[in-house]
Scaffold this active site. Sequence first.
Site, PDB file in Angstrom:
ATOM      1  N   GLU A   1       0.816  -1.232   0.000  1.00 56.72           N
ATOM      2  CA  GLU A   1       0.000   0.000   0.000  1.00 56.72           C
ATOM      3  C   GLU A   1       0.844   1.274   0.000  1.00 56.72           C
ATOM      4  O   GLU A   1       0.416   2.311   0.513  1.00 56.72           O
ATOM      5  CB  GLU A   1      -0.998  -0.013   1.177  1.00 56.72           C
ATOM      6  CG  GLU A   1      -1.992  -1.165   1.081  1.00 56.72           C
ATOM      7  CD  GLU A   1      -3.118  -1.107   2.118  1.00 56.72           C
ATOM      8  OE1 GLU A   1      -3.103  -0.231   3.009  1.00 56.72           O
ATOM      9  OE2 GLU A   1      -4.050  -1.942   2.010  1.00 56.72           O
TER      10      GLU A   1
ATOM     11  N   GLU B   1      -5.036  -9.315   0.700  1.00 55.72           N
ATOM     12  CA  GLU B   1      -5.751  -9.151   1.975  1.00 55.72           C
ATOM     13  C   GLU B   1      -7.241  -9.264   1.727  1.00 55.72           C
ATOM     14  O   GLU B   1      -7.785  -8.582   0.856  1.00 55.72           O
ATOM     15  CB  GLU B   1      -5.511  -7.757   2.588  1.00 55.72           C
ATOM     16  CG  GLU B   1      -4.135  -7.517   3.138  1.00 55.72           C
ATOM     17  CD  GLU B   1      -3.994  -6.140   3.807  1.00 55.72           C
ATOM     18  OE1 GLU B   1      -5.010  -5.427   3.979  1.00 55.72           O
ATOM     19  OE2 GLU B   1      -2.855  -5.790   4.150  1.00 55.72           O
TER      20      GLU B   1
END
Length: 331
Positions: free
Chosen positions: A157, A252
């Site tokens: 991220e 995720e």
Amino acid sequence: MVNTKTPRRMRNIIIGLVVVIVLAVVGGVIGYLVTRNKKTSHNGITIDPNLHQSFWGINYTPLKSQYPGCGSKQQDITDDIKVLSQLTSRLRLYGMDCNQADYTLQAIQDLKVNMQVILTIWVDGNQTTYQRQYDQFFSVLQRFGPNQIYGVSVGNEAFFRKEISHQQLYSRISDVRQKIQGLGYHIPVTTSDLGSNYTPELIGQVDFSMANVHPYFAGTLVKDAANWTFSYFQENIARQSVAAGKDAIISEVGWATQGDPDQGAVASVPNLQTFLDTFLCQANQQKVKYFWFEAMDEPWKTQQFTLLEGNWGLLTTDRKPKATIPNCQAS
Ligand SMILES: *[C@@H]1O[C@H](CO)[C@@H](O)[C@H](O)[C@H]1NC(C)=O
Ligand SMILES: *[C@@H]1O[C@H](CO)[C@@H](O)[C@H](O)[C@H]1NC(C)=O
């Protein structure tokens, strides 16, 4: 005399046999009841009949592995792996700090469990952090070799947090790939980011795609969450990756058990159970590859960020499942 003796002996033999049979049955029942809840041991691992290898992969951040406040020991991580190896054969770590990768690979070796890991060289805005993690990755690779390393992720991220430019991350990915090849190893290199950041340009730079796909942050009702995840992943990441000849993994996916709701998404243990029940076995059946988010709660995130951030564990910090684990073998 003969006639009266024989039946009596016969009778005694029959009574004896009946007693033996009754004792055997009672013994068997007692034995069953005693061992039913007793855990058997294997490689020093206590087998828990409530755990099943139903997860394709699980995200794992050991407790006390946030630099510079490192505190986890080899034994802590080995104890984690004893439980996690009964749930999955793949783990994904978020960084190289605090010897978390060394301890994880050492535990896998010591316990002789069949597991692979995705290691992450953490990327933030700080060149010192990157260099430290980069050096640690190559030291771990030299020490343990490539066999237990499924892939390496350069950052997680980092685009979402706007901590690095696209060109800078691409050049780090390519540098890591070249250095691995220079050592004579073949380990795929990638990065993980939100599904919305997984553009065709990024797919062009990685060896396989790895997107975080969170129905919670899309604000879905839990009953729609599994379906939303499959559709979103297929439409926005998997299709483009396959077209580019690359594998795609959900890096995720999970459900929180405490913290603020996000539109229709409500954090709770019953909702975690619902998402496990609706997502897991269907994903395995459809051969969708995913890393569940996440192994255990992360109290440091509750302190540093929010209650919601710290409470995504499938397990509590003392390694107890919060919900019933569905039983459907992952590939
Ligand atoms: C980068 O991280 C190091 C330690 O990891 C720290 O000493 C340094 O102050 C950081 N630099 C910036 C600009 O935050
Ligand atoms: C799943 O999502 C698709 C597209 O969003 C929708 O057409 C379908 O009805 C949904 N299925 C279920 C079971 O909710």
